[in-house]
Scaffold this motif. Structure first.
Motif, mmCIF file in Angstrom:
data_model
loop_
_atom_site.group_PDB
_atom_site.id
_atom_site.type_symbol
_atom_site.label_atom_id
_atom_site.label_comp_id
_atom_site.label_asym_id
_atom_site.label_seq_id
_atom_site.Cartn_x
_atom_site.Cartn_y
_atom_site.Cartn_z
ATOM 1 N N SER A 221 18.891 43.784 40.651
ATOM 2 C CA SER A 221 19.672 42.854 41.095
ATOM 3 C C SER A 221 19.464 41.451 40.805
ATOM 4 O O SER A 221 18.488 41.053 40.622
ATOM 5 N N THR B 49 24.878 39.789 40.708
ATOM 6 C CA THR B 49 25.510 41.148 41.107
ATOM 7 C C THR B 49 26.403 41.103 42.203
ATOM 8 O O THR B 49 26.377 40.210 43.263
ATOM 9 N N GLN C 129 28.819 46.328 40.985
ATOM 10 C CA GLN C 129 27.396 46.816 40.262
ATOM 11 C C GLN C 129 26.741 47.784 41.405
ATOM 12 O O GLN C 129 25.517 48.324 40.770
#
Length: 517
Positions: A334, A338, A342
């Motif tokens: 991440s 993000t 996601q």
């Protein structure tokens, strides 16, 4: 039953930042509401098992739901933080029976041969639904009337469950005198010990473990009372808990597996949510994400029931750990860009795996307890409750602590490379402070504002790196558990194959002897 009990447990956790304004409290004080709920809940189910056996299932069910309705009504009269704390404690006591009632209602619907396969899968899937549902419905309810609406919803669910208890009575087993006078004293020791334990791990990371003296007092109290409890129980003929059986190698292995499960699933309930909240994303922006999590949990439970009904317990276990590990490794990549979108794939995989993980483990534990006899069910319930309730509290507290420690580490590493003599740093400070140039004419103040904004960005990046470390840690732990499981299954297969060969050799030898005779 599961939603009624689970929403009460998850509503505060899901709205910890929103409830700060409602009660004019700090995050640590709002977290105390969860601690007050968990303190009685952690141990009361053990006492309720014996109460149910001695006084009958129907009176137990009717009184339990009536007590929960009363506790839900009390929530509507909460006006400040202190009254909320008392009511949450009462709610934790009243909610303790509902989970076991949910289990009993689902298992009641299936024949004996399917109770520990399809029935158990559905029941354990039900325990996973409340957390995502709480996140999905909370924003809408909070917009109506804040805290009051949340608990009006809980009261409504309790009032729906109330008539069902009377209209659909469970099959009552024969009553047995199970409670002894000493049980009352030993239960009080157990309640104080587990309650102090739950409060310690719930609030430890907020007040920090070594900073608040009363945390040490709680931990010492927990250790002392549980030690006295064990000393008394080991000498009793009919103990409240058979500690010798509980601490056998098979049950310790089961407890370790269940604790691993709670640790890896805490990635979804606390770590992932904490990451998104660090980026400023609130519950109303996570609704679709938790919708996917809810759907994946249902699908995972259905697939697990299918595999267990065909005795593919090991296969279900392997798939579950593999899905959780892959999801955690995906989350460890991440960045500050993000967003919930996601996490759709990775968190769906973790939810699917979590729904498949627990039923195979629980089926083996239930079978072992039933073989020992009905009294050992309370001992198995003790193992399950400790690992699921206390284990969840411990996992959340320790993972939160790990995030804090890693954030400090990454923050120090990032700050070391930030010097105003560096042209890139000076340019970034100028860019950040440019927005305040019209309001601040003093260059010193303007530069200080730019440095403050840069410090916030550094802190955010440090937290992102810390959460990635946590995701990676969970992925590694799950992978290690998967490797251990594969080795264990291979060993069992090898032993089974050797046993078959021995039987074949023995039968051939016997046939040879008979032919010679």
């Amino acid at each position: 039953m599961f939603l009624t009990q689970g929403l009460g447990m998850n509503i505060v956790t899901a709205n910890i930042y929103q409830l700060q304004g409602t009660f004019s409290a700090t995050i640590a004080e709002v977290a105390a509401l969860s601690a007050a709920y968990m303190a009685p809940y952690a141990s009361l189910s053990l006492a309720l098992f014996k109460i149910r056996v001695q006084y009958g299932l129907r009176p137990f069910a009717e009184l339990s739901i009536a007590a929960f309705v009363l506790a839900s009504c009390l929530n509507l009269f909460v006006t400040d933080f202190h009254s909320a704390l008392v009511v949450r404690f009462v709610s934790g006591m009243a909610a303790a029976p509902l989970s076991s009632l949910g289990f009993l209602y689902i298992l009641e619907a299936f024949p004996v041969q399917k109770k520990l396969t399809v029935g158990l899968s559905i029941a354990l899937t039900g325990t996973l639904l409340a957390a995502p549902v709480a996140r999905i419905i909370s924003p809408v309810l909070m917009d109506i009337d804040g805290y009051q609406t949340l608990y009006t919803m809980e009261l409504g669910l309790a009032l729906l469950a109330l008539p069902l208890i009377f209209v659909l009575p469970l099959t009552a087993p024969p009553r047995v005198k199970a409670i002894e006078r000493m049980d009352v004293f030993t239960y009080m020791l157990l309640a104080v010990g587990l309650g102090s334990f739950a409060v310690f791990f719930t609030l430890g990371r907020f007040y920090w473990w070594f900073e608040a003296p009363w945390l040490g007092i709680l931990l010492a109290t927990s250790i002392a009372t549980l030690t006295v409890f064990a000393m008394i129980e080991l000498r009793r003929t009919n103990p409240l808990l058979d500690l010798r059986w509980i601490f056998s190698w098979q049950n310790l292995h089961l407890a370790a597996v269940l604790i691993i499960f709670r640790t890896v699933t805490a990635e979804q309930s606390s770590t992932m949510v904490g990451f998104l909240q660090q980026l400023g994303i609130q519950n109303d922006q996570m609704g679709v994400l938790f919708g996917y999590i809810l759907l994946a949990s249902l699908v995972g439970g259905a697939v697990c029931a299918f595999l267990m009904s065909r005795q593919y317990l090991g296969t279900a276990h392997v798939i579950a750990l593999a899905m959780i590990a892959i999801g955690a490794f995906l989350d460890s990549q991440s960045t500050n860009l993000t967003r919930p979108e996601q996490f759709y794939v990775s968190q769906s995989m973790i939810a699917f795996g979590a729904a498949m993980f627990l039923p195979p483990v629980m089926a083996r534990g239930f079978a072992a307890a039933i073989q020992k006899g009905a009294p050992y069910l309370v001992n198995f319930i003790a193992i399950f409750l400790f690992t699921q309730i206390s284990g969840s509290v411990i996992a959340t507290g320790l993972l939160g602590t790990f995030v804090t420690i890693r954030e400090k580490f990454h923050s120090n590493m990032l700050v070391e490379n930030i010097l105003l003599a560096d042209p890139d740093v000076a340019q970034r400070v100028a860019q950040l402070s440019a927005g305040y140039a019209k309001a601040l004419t003093d260059k010193t103040l303007l530069n200080a504002e730019g440095l403050m904004l840069l410090g916030q960005q550094v802190s955010r990046e440090a937290y992102i790196l810390a959460y990635n470390d946590t995701f990676l840690l969970i992925g590694i732990a799950t992978s290690a558990a998967l490797i251990g499981l594969l080795i264990h299954l291979s060993w069992d297969s090898a032993k089974a194959a050797l046993a078959v060969r021995r039987i074949e050799k023995t039968s051939k030898a016997e046939a040879t002897v008979q032919s010679q005779v």
